[in-house]
Scaffold this motif. Structure first.
Motif, PDB file in Angstrom:
ATOM      1  N   MET A   1       0.674  -0.840  -0.121  1.00 56.94           N
ATOM      2  CA  MET A   1       0.120   0.080   0.064  1.00 56.94           C
ATOM      3  C   MET A   1       0.963   0.907  -0.270  1.00 56.94           C
ATOM      4  O   MET A   1       2.234   1.093   0.532  1.00 56.94           O
ATOM      5  CB  MET A   1      -0.680  -0.271   1.080  1.00 56.94           C
ATOM      6  CG  MET A   1      -2.052   1.123   1.342  1.00 56.94           C
ATOM      7  SD  MET A   1      -3.087   0.908   2.991  1.00 56.94           S
ATOM      8  CE  MET A   1      -1.875   1.549   3.473  1.00 56.94           C
ATOM      9  N   ASN A   2       0.261   2.143  -0.749  1.00 60.25           N
ATOM     10  CA  ASN A   2       1.833   3.262  -0.995  1.00 60.25           C
ATOM     11  C   ASN A   2       1.497   3.975   0.583  1.00 60.25           C
ATOM     12  O   ASN A   2       0.059   4.402   0.656  1.00 60.25           O
ATOM     13  CB  ASN A   2       1.129   4.129  -2.030  1.00 60.25           C
ATOM     14  CG  ASN A   2       1.644   5.812  -2.225  1.00 60.25           C
ATOM     15  OD1 ASN A   2       2.474   5.498  -2.009  1.00 60.25           O
ATOM     16  ND2 ASN A   2       1.833   6.579  -3.398  1.00 60.25           N
ATOM     17  N   LEU A   3       1.909   5.021   0.975  1.00 58.87           N
ATOM     18  CA  LEU A   3       2.056   5.304   2.145  1.00 58.87           C
ATOM     19  C   LEU A   3       1.837   7.063   1.659  1.00 58.87           C
ATOM     20  O   LEU A   3       1.987   7.800   2.570  1.00 58.87           O
ATOM     21  CB  LEU A   3       3.271   5.271   3.381  1.00 58.87           C
ATOM     22  CG  LEU A   3       3.315   3.580   3.565  1.00 58.87           C
ATOM     23  CD1 LEU A   3       4.643   3.298   4.421  1.00 58.87           C
ATOM     24  CD2 LEU A   3       1.657   3.124   4.042  1.00 58.87           C
ATOM     25  N   LEU A   4       2.377   7.260   0.882  1.00 58.11           N
ATOM     26  CA  LEU A   4       2.575   8.667   0.429  1.00 58.11           C
ATOM     27  C   LEU A   4       0.960   9.524  -0.441  1.00 58.11           C
ATOM     28  O   LEU A   4       0.366   8.296  -1.060  1.00 58.11           O
ATOM     29  CB  LEU A   4       3.763   8.609  -1.357  1.00 58.11           C
ATOM     30  CG  LEU A   4       4.446   9.774  -1.297  1.00 58.11           C
ATOM     31  CD1 LEU A   4       4.465  11.002  -0.615  1.00 58.11           C
ATOM     32  CD2 LEU A   4       4.833   9.756  -2.729  1.00 58.11           C
ATOM     33  N   LYS A   5       0.346   9.980   0.160  1.00 59.78           N
ATOM     34  CA  LYS A   5      -1.025  10.326  -0.510  1.00 59.78           C
ATOM     35  C   LYS A   5      -1.293  11.133  -1.782  1.00 59.78           C
ATOM     36  O   LYS A   5      -1.464  10.551  -2.893  1.00 59.78           O
ATOM     37  CB  LYS A   5      -0.975  11.579   0.238  1.00 59.78           C
ATOM     38  CG  LYS A   5      -1.563  11.403   1.674  1.00 59.78           C
ATOM     39  CD  LYS A   5      -2.693  10.667   2.787  1.00 59.78           C
ATOM     40  CE  LYS A   5      -2.750  10.821   3.604  1.00 59.78           C
ATOM     41  NZ  LYS A   5      -2.614   9.155   4.213  1.00 59.78           N
ATOM     42  N   GLU A   6       0.568  11.783  -2.642  1.00 59.23           N
ATOM     43  CA  GLU A   6       0.964  12.179  -3.139  1.00 59.23           C
ATOM     44  C   GLU A   6       1.865  12.205  -4.256  1.00 59.23           C
ATOM     45  O   GLU A   6       2.626  12.708  -2.989  1.00 59.23           O
ATOM     46  CB  GLU A   6      -0.474  13.148  -4.053  1.00 59.23           C
ATOM     47  CG  GLU A   6      -0.146  15.072  -3.176  1.00 59.23           C
ATOM     48  CD  GLU A   6      -0.471  16.141  -3.131  1.00 59.23           C
ATOM     49  OE1 GLU A   6      -0.923  17.137  -3.541  1.00 59.23           O
ATOM     50  OE2 GLU A   6      -2.220  16.135  -3.072  1.00 59.23           O
ATOM     51  N   ALA A   7       1.924  12.039  -5.602  1.00 56.41           N
ATOM     52  CA  ALA A   7       3.155  12.123  -5.597  1.00 56.41           C
ATOM     53  C   ALA A   7       3.692  13.880  -4.634  1.00 56.41           C
ATOM     54  O   ALA A   7       3.590  14.937  -4.721  1.00 56.41           O
ATOM     55  CB  ALA A   7       3.514  12.812  -7.066  1.00 56.41           C
ATOM     56  N   ILE A   8       5.717  13.745  -4.192  1.00 59.44           N
ATOM     57  CA  ILE A   8       5.805  15.118  -4.323  1.00 59.44           C
ATOM     58  C   ILE A   8       6.777  15.797  -5.434  1.00 59.44           C
ATOM     59  O   ILE A   8       7.710  14.506  -5.842  1.00 59.44           O
ATOM     60  CB  ILE A   8       7.040  14.604  -3.253  1.00 59.44           C
ATOM     61  CG1 ILE A   8       5.977  14.398  -1.893  1.00 59.44           C
ATOM     62  CG2 ILE A   8       7.106  16.060  -2.180  1.00 59.44           C
ATOM     63  CD1 ILE A   8       7.303  13.698   0.083  1.00 59.44           C
ATOM     64  N   THR A   9       6.774  16.733  -6.223  1.00 63.43           N
ATOM     65  CA  THR A   9       7.872  17.424  -7.015  1.00 63.43           C
ATOM     66  C   THR A   9       7.965  18.998  -6.473  1.00 63.43           C
ATOM     67  O   THR A   9       9.390  19.109  -7.268  1.00 63.43           O
ATOM     68  CB  THR A   9       6.739  17.641  -8.234  1.00 63.43           C
ATOM     69  OG1 THR A   9       5.442  17.903  -7.829  1.00 63.43           O
ATOM     70  CG2 THR A   9       6.231  16.053  -8.515  1.00 63.43           C
ATOM     71  N   ASP A  10       7.930  19.035  -5.580  1.00 61.94           N
ATOM     72  CA  ASP A  10       8.260  20.550  -4.933  1.00 61.94           C
ATOM     73  C   ASP A  10       9.909  19.991  -4.649  1.00 61.94           C
ATOM     74  O   ASP A  10      10.131  18.993  -3.918  1.00 61.94           O
ATOM     75  CB  ASP A  10       7.420  20.328  -3.698  1.00 61.94           C
ATOM     76  CG  ASP A  10       8.612  22.294  -2.986  1.00 61.94           C
ATOM     77  OD1 ASP A  10       9.386  22.449  -2.966  1.00 61.94           O
ATOM     78  OD2 ASP A  10       6.980  22.857  -2.209  1.00 61.94           O
ATOM     79  N   GLN A  11      10.488  21.014  -5.151  1.00 58.77           N
ATOM     80  CA  GLN A  11      12.070  20.867  -5.592  1.00 58.77           C
ATOM     81  C   GLN A  11      12.705  21.158  -3.791  1.00 58.77           C
ATOM     82  O   GLN A  11      13.793  20.620  -3.110  1.00 58.77           O
ATOM     83  CB  GLN A  11      12.799  21.453  -6.006  1.00 58.77           C
ATOM     84  CG  GLN A  11      12.833  21.148  -7.334  1.00 58.77           C
ATOM     85  CD  GLN A  11      12.668  20.223  -7.609  1.00 58.77           C
ATOM     86  OE1 GLN A  11      13.433  18.907  -7.760  1.00 58.77           O
ATOM     87  NE2 GLN A  11      11.386  19.314  -7.912  1.00 58.77           N
ATOM     88  N   ASN A  12      12.496  21.595  -3.488  1.00 54.28           N
ATOM     89  CA  ASN A  12      12.366  22.291  -1.833  1.00 54.28           C
ATOM     90  C   ASN A  12      12.445  21.024  -0.556  1.00 54.28           C
ATOM     91  O   ASN A  12      12.979  20.662   0.314  1.00 54.28           O
ATOM     92  CB  ASN A  12      11.683  23.759  -1.332  1.00 54.28           C
ATOM     93  CG  ASN A  12      12.178  24.447  -1.945  1.00 54.28           C
ATOM     94  OD1 ASN A  12      12.919  25.421  -2.357  1.00 54.28           O
ATOM     95  ND2 ASN A  12      10.884  26.109  -2.415  1.00 54.28           N
ATOM     96  N   ILE A  13      10.753  20.034  -1.165  1.00 50.21           N
ATOM     97  CA  ILE A  13      10.771  18.995  -0.439  1.00 50.21           C
ATOM     98  C   ILE A  13      11.792  18.221  -0.655  1.00 50.21           C
ATOM     99  O   ILE A  13      12.301  17.187   0.563  1.00 50.21           O
ATOM    100  CB  ILE A  13       9.122  18.770  -0.278  1.00 50.21           C
ATOM    101  CG1 ILE A  13       8.275  19.808   0.400  1.00 50.21           C
ATOM    102  CG2 ILE A  13       9.553  17.882   0.470  1.00 50.21           C
ATOM    103  CD1 ILE A  13       6.688  19.814  -0.241  1.00 50.21           C
ATOM    104  N   ILE A  14      11.538  17.838  -1.753  1.00 45.29           N
ATOM    105  CA  ILE A  14      12.430  16.955  -2.347  1.00 45.29           C
ATOM    106  C   ILE A  14      13.705  16.935  -1.181  1.00 45.29           C
ATOM    107  O   ILE A  14      14.628  16.171  -1.401  1.00 45.29           O
ATOM    108  CB  ILE A  14      13.209  16.818  -3.709  1.00 45.29           C
ATOM    109  CG1 ILE A  14      11.702  16.210  -4.102  1.00 45.29           C
ATOM    110  CG2 ILE A  14      14.090  15.998  -4.052  1.00 45.29           C
ATOM    111  CD1 ILE A  14      11.000  14.806  -4.316  1.00 45.29           C
ATOM    112  N   LEU A  15      14.731  18.492  -1.653  1.00 44.97           N
ATOM    113  CA  LEU A  15      16.011  19.024  -0.502  1.00 44.97           C
ATOM    114  C   LEU A  15      15.923  18.256   0.424  1.00 44.97           C
ATOM    115  O   LEU A  15      17.082  17.965   1.236  1.00 44.97           O
ATOM    116  CB  LEU A  15      16.215  19.783  -1.301  1.00 44.97           C
ATOM    117  CG  LEU A  15      16.817  20.449  -2.987  1.00 44.97           C
ATOM    118  CD1 LEU A  15      16.653  21.761  -2.689  1.00 44.97           C
ATOM    119  CD2 LEU A  15      17.983  19.426  -3.323  1.00 44.97           C
TER     120      LEU A  15
END
Length: 145
Positions: A1-15
């Protein structure tokens, strides 16, 4: 089961999820996450340090997979409100590269966690380009102590 609600594409969060910084950031999205699997994305930019003649090199593909593992570990830390730890590629084997992607193409890398013990993570992964598997490998990463 995907524990991620939606994809993360915000570069500030990725970093916040990976310890790497420019010019060596090789993931730009977290597409899927659960306890045994992670899927990352990367759109190859013109300023990517792993480009040669507009193609991403083999070391670039390997680094992308390694940072996908870092994304997996970093997201674990992020949800606990901790900083992403640094790590290293401890070993890599069974690397099969079918083709090299060009600048502006979008990679999707899926890593399955085979074992995780005392800061050592053993994984197998595949990288896709337009649904076609272009790379597969097994990798062991080690967290910095």
């Amino acid at each position: 089961m995907n524990l991620l609600k939606e994809a993360i594409t915000d570069q500030n969060i990725i970093l916040k999820l990976i310890p790497q910084r420019a010019p060596i950031v090789m993931v730009d999205s977290l597409l899927y996450f659960d306890e045994t699997k992670v899927i990352s994305g990367l759109t190859i930019s013109e300023d990517n340090m792993f480009l040669q003649d507009d193609y991403l090199t083999e070391p670039g593909l390997i680094e992308h997979m390694a940072q996908t593992v870092a994304l997996y570990t970093g997201y674990h830390f992020y949800i606990k409100k901790l900083l992403a730890p640094e790590g290293y590629i401890g070993a890599i084997k069974g690397v099969h590269i079918k083709k090299l992607p060009k600048v502006h193409m979008k990679l999707e890398t899926e890593v399955e966690i085979l074992q995780e013990v005392m800061g050592i993570t053993l994984v197998k992964g595949i990288t896709r380009l337009d649904g076609e598997i272009i790379m597969s490998a097994q990798m062991k990463t080690v967290l910095k102590k």
